[in-house]
Design an enzyme around this catalytic site. Structure first.
Site, PDB file in Angstrom:
ATOM      1  N   HIS A 111       0.899  -1.167   0.091  1.00 25.29           N
ATOM      2  CA  HIS A 111       0.108  -0.086  -0.024  1.00 25.29           C
ATOM      3  C   HIS A 111       0.925   1.246  -0.066  1.00 25.29           C
ATOM      4  O   HIS A 111       0.378   2.334  -0.420  1.00 25.29           O
ATOM      5  CB  HIS A 111      -1.219   0.022   1.148  1.00 25.29           C
ATOM      6  CG  HIS A 111      -2.208   0.732   0.802  1.00 25.29           C
ATOM      7  ND1 HIS A 111      -3.367   0.485   1.557  1.00 25.29           N
ATOM      8  CD2 HIS A 111      -2.459   1.657  -0.152  1.00 25.29           C
ATOM      9  CE1 HIS A 111      -4.239   1.262   1.167  1.00 25.29           C
ATOM     10  NE2 HIS A 111      -3.891   1.926   0.158  1.00 25.29           N
ATOM     11  N   ASP A 126     -10.003  -0.270   3.649  1.00 33.18           N
ATOM     12  CA  ASP A 126      -8.755  -0.793   4.302  1.00 33.18           C
ATOM     13  C   ASP A 126      -9.249  -1.199   5.886  1.00 33.18           C
ATOM     14  O   ASP A 126      -9.986  -0.545   6.361  1.00 33.18           O
ATOM     15  CB  ASP A 126      -7.890   0.033   4.309  1.00 33.18           C
ATOM     16  CG  ASP A 126      -6.259  -0.459   4.490  1.00 33.18           C
ATOM     17  OD1 ASP A 126      -6.058  -1.468   5.241  1.00 33.18           O
ATOM     18  OD2 ASP A 126      -5.349   0.141   4.121  1.00 33.18           O
ATOM     19  N   HIS A 141      -6.865  -1.028   7.898  1.00 35.02           N
ATOM     20  CA  HIS A 141      -6.190  -0.139   8.732  1.00 35.02           C
ATOM     21  C   HIS A 141      -6.302   1.256   8.223  1.00 35.02           C
ATOM     22  O   HIS A 141      -6.640   1.485   7.108  1.00 35.02           O
ATOM     23  CB  HIS A 141      -4.462  -0.704   8.409  1.00 35.02           C
ATOM     24  CG  HIS A 141      -4.219  -2.081   8.694  1.00 35.02           C
ATOM     25  ND1 HIS A 141      -4.557  -2.885   7.582  1.00 35.02           N
ATOM     26  CD2 HIS A 141      -4.112  -2.835   9.831  1.00 35.02           C
ATOM     27  CE1 HIS A 141      -4.336  -4.359   8.013  1.00 35.02           C
ATOM     28  NE2 HIS A 141      -4.088  -4.248   9.347  1.00 35.02           N
ATOM     29  N   ASP A 195      -3.343   3.471   8.195  1.00 37.06           N
ATOM     30  CA  ASP A 195      -2.212   3.926   7.330  1.00 37.06           C
ATOM     31  C   ASP A 195      -1.866   5.387   7.494  1.00 37.06           C
ATOM     32  O   ASP A 195      -1.437   5.898   6.527  1.00 37.06           O
ATOM     33  CB  ASP A 195      -2.431   3.634   5.860  1.00 37.06           C
ATOM     34  CG  ASP A 195      -2.651   2.076   5.527  1.00 37.06           C
ATOM     35  OD1 ASP A 195      -2.200   1.233   6.502  1.00 37.06           O
ATOM     36  OD2 ASP A 195      -3.065   1.751   4.545  1.00 37.06           O
ATOM     37  N   HIS A 229       4.261   0.811   4.346  1.00 38.08           N
ATOM     38  CA  HIS A 229       2.777   0.676   3.923  1.00 38.08           C
ATOM     39  C   HIS A 229       1.759   1.085   4.957  1.00 38.08           C
ATOM     40  O   HIS A 229       0.677   1.216   4.726  1.00 38.08           O
ATOM     41  CB  HIS A 229       2.515  -0.787   3.190  1.00 38.08           C
ATOM     42  CG  HIS A 229       2.589  -1.863   4.454  1.00 38.08           C
ATOM     43  ND1 HIS A 229       1.749  -3.085   3.964  1.00 38.08           N
ATOM     44  CD2 HIS A 229       2.849  -1.721   5.830  1.00 38.08           C
ATOM     45  CE1 HIS A 229       1.846  -3.656   5.312  1.00 38.08           C
ATOM     46  NE2 HIS A 229       2.255  -3.030   6.200  1.00 38.08           N
ATOM     47  N   ASP A 269      -7.444  -1.789  -0.683  1.00 38.42           N
ATOM     48  CA  ASP A 269      -6.820  -2.634  -0.130  1.00 38.42           C
ATOM     49  C   ASP A 269      -7.601  -3.914   0.299  1.00 38.42           C
ATOM     50  O   ASP A 269      -8.314  -3.694   0.964  1.00 38.42           O
ATOM     51  CB  ASP A 269      -6.121  -2.088   1.354  1.00 38.42           C
ATOM     52  CG  ASP A 269      -5.052  -3.099   1.799  1.00 38.42           C
ATOM     53  OD1 ASP A 269      -5.181  -4.402   1.772  1.00 38.42           O
ATOM     54  OD2 ASP A 269      -4.170  -2.376   2.756  1.00 38.42           O
ATOM     55  N   ASP A 284      -7.238  -6.079   2.091  1.00 39.18           N
ATOM     56  CA  ASP A 284      -7.676  -6.619   3.734  1.00 39.18           C
ATOM     57  C   ASP A 284      -8.722  -6.097   4.235  1.00 39.18           C
ATOM     58  O   ASP A 284      -9.102  -6.249   5.330  1.00 39.18           O
ATOM     59  CB  ASP A 284      -6.069  -6.793   4.453  1.00 39.18           C
ATOM     60  CG  ASP A 284      -5.733  -5.205   4.683  1.00 39.18           C
ATOM     61  OD1 ASP A 284      -6.566  -4.097   4.637  1.00 39.18           O
ATOM     62  OD2 ASP A 284      -4.521  -4.792   4.946  1.00 39.18           O
ATOM     63  N   GLU A 322      -2.067  -4.947  -2.066  1.00 37.63           N
ATOM     64  CA  GLU A 322      -1.850  -5.977  -0.940  1.00 37.63           C
ATOM     65  C   GLU A 322      -2.426  -7.313  -1.219  1.00 37.63           C
ATOM     66  O   GLU A 322      -2.512  -8.186  -0.439  1.00 37.63           O
ATOM     67  CB  GLU A 322      -2.522  -5.496   0.607  1.00 37.63           C
ATOM     68  CG  GLU A 322      -1.850  -4.258   1.115  1.00 37.63           C
ATOM     69  CD  GLU A 322      -0.442  -4.407   1.364  1.00 37.63           C
ATOM     70  OE1 GLU A 322       0.113  -5.520   1.564  1.00 37.63           O
ATOM     71  OE2 GLU A 322       0.109  -3.253   1.649  1.00 37.63           O
TER      72      GLU A 322
END
Length: 300
Positions: free
Chosen positions: A100, A123, A125, A127, A140, A227, A229, A272
């Site tokens: 990412h 995402d 997360h 980030d 990332h 992303d 995830d 990712e």
């Protein structure tokens, strides 16, 4: 999105994640027939190939706790130029990664052409770590902070320090793993975060309506940073940092469908996808399916 010309830009970078496998993401997405899927929807697709990634010797950048800072910055500079070039030709830049950290180059390249850019950050997360708050040193976990104007000077310099985005037009969608330092940053910046709790509580229709209201409020276009995830690991197992309790298959497709319906997208990236951790290239196939929904594919 405007027009039907699209350029694929591969970025086989894993240094931002400091974990092997994600550099094979572009090949996995191509192998899952990404280009054919887009062409079937009527797009003129040009595959620009992959950005060259230098070989790194030492993970720690001198004088910092950031891993592979030089290599990540170099790749993002090249990506920024490639995105800028695609937009100059009137083509939609679609970046396929890679970890990412490549969002830095994508967004900085887009900002050269889009005065006020909204961002949807799909995402698990947020980030928004920096050198000061990171626990891992992995870049990332920092790209959104850099795109907001916070981070190491080598990263901020990509595409020009002035090419940042307004936090009032940023939405993080599907978050469920946020570091303590990131929580403080998000609150100080006033960034709207739809955690999985809020998605469960309000449903995707209300969440996406509010998301699109925020990212299109006074903006000239929207970038999607996707992303994998963000999805639940049962749906997308081939990611480097899976977090249980993510978005379902249908919730994710609904999000893509509503973005398409608004017609506000000017750029996008998928990141990712890690084939080394995947099961039968399932995650890449799911990603390509989401791209179909994002660009107009419908059940009926």
């Amino acid at each position: 999105m405007n027009g039907d010309k699209l350029t694929l830009i591969g970025v086989p970078l894993h240094y931002g994640a400091d974990r092997r496998g994600v550099e094979m993401g572009p090949s996995a997405l191509r192998g899952a027939q990404l280009q054919a899927r887009l062409q079937a929807l009527g797009f003129d697709v040009r595959d620009a190939g992959d950005i060259a990634v230098p070989k790194a010797e030492e993970p720690a950048a001198s004088g910092t706790n950031l891993k592979y800072l030089h290599e990540v910055a170099q790749v993002n500079r090249e990506l920024c130029r490639a995105v800028d070039g695609a937009l100059k030709e009137g083509r939609f830049p679609f970046v396929i990664g890679g970890d990412h950290s490549i969002a830095i180059g994508t967004i900085k390249g887009v900002r050269k052409h889009v005065r006020k850019l909204g961002v949807i950050w799909f995402d698990a997360h947020s980030d928004v770590n920096t050198e000061r708050t990171t626990g891992s040193g992995n870049i990332h976990g920092m790209p959104l902070a850099v795109c907001l104007g916070y981070g190491h000077p080598n990263l901020l310099a990509v595409g020009g320090e002035e090419n940042v985005v307004d936090p009032r037009n940023v939405v993080i969608l599907g978050a469920r793993s946020i570091d303590p330092g990131e929580r403080n940053f998000l609150k100080s910046q006033g960034i709207r975060v739809f955690t999985m709790h809020e998605i469960d509580r309000f449903g995707m229709l209300q969440v996406m309506e509010e998301t699109l209201r925020i990212v299109t409020d006074g903006t000239d276009g929207v970038h999607l940073s996707l992303d994998l995830d963000g999805m639940d690991p049962s749906e997308a197992p081939g990611v480097g940092t899976p977090v249980p309790g993510g978005l379902s298959y249908r919730e994710s497709h609904f999000a893509m469908e509503t973005i398409h319906e608004r017609g506000c997208l000017v750029s996008a990236e998928i990141v990712e996808v890690n084939p080394m951790l995947d099961v039968g290239n399932k995650t890449a196939s799911v990603a390509v399916g989401l791209v179909g929904s994002l660009f107009g594919e419908r059940i009926l």
